[in-house]
Write a protein that holds these residues in place. Sequence first.
Motif: not given
Length: 191
Positions: A80-85
Amino acid sequence: MAAPGKQTEKGERRRALLVAAAAELLAEGGFDAIRHRAVAERAGVPLAATTYYFSSLEDLVCAGLDRLGNEKLAYVRGCLDMRDDPAEIVLDLMLGPRSRTEGLGAVLRRFERLIGSGHRPFLAGLLRAQRVEFDGLLDEALTRTAGRRPRPGEVRRVTALVDGMVLTALIEAEQDPRGVAREALREAIGK
C-alpha cells in the motif's frame, strides 16, 4: 505459553526460531505439518525446546498462525505504501503474497488452512482478531482504489466475491485461480 519467569536473550531467540519454523511449516504444509519434532528440526533447536517454550502443540500452532498472519499484513501494508496495483494488493491480502509466485499451491494451502481452522476451536480468538486487522487493511486498500470509503458491507462483499471466484476456479480445475479472482475483482471495483 512461554516458560514462566523472565526469558533470557537465548530463550527469546529460541522461542522466535520455533515460532518462525511453525509459521514456515504451516505455510508449506498446513496444520498437519506442525509437529513438535518437525518444528524443532526446522528451527535447529532441541526437541525439548518445543515443550519448554509452549505448553502445548496448540500454543505452537497459534504462535505460527499469528506470525504468518502478521507477516502477510506487514507485506500488504508495504505494498500500500509503495502504491502497488490495488487489485494485486487485495489479492495478496486475501490469498497471501505467496500466491503471486507459488500460484495454485499457495492458494490451495491457504484455503486448506481456513477450512482446517474450523476444526480447531482454539484458533477462534486469534482468527477473529486477525479478521479485524484484515478488514481494516482491506478497507484502506479499497479506499485507495475507489477514492472513497467502502459502503457498509462492501469489504465483506469483496471478500465473498474473491473467495467465491477462487473456490469456483478450484472446482473447475483452473490453474490460475488468482487470475480468475483478479478479473472479477477488477470488474467489481472498476480498475
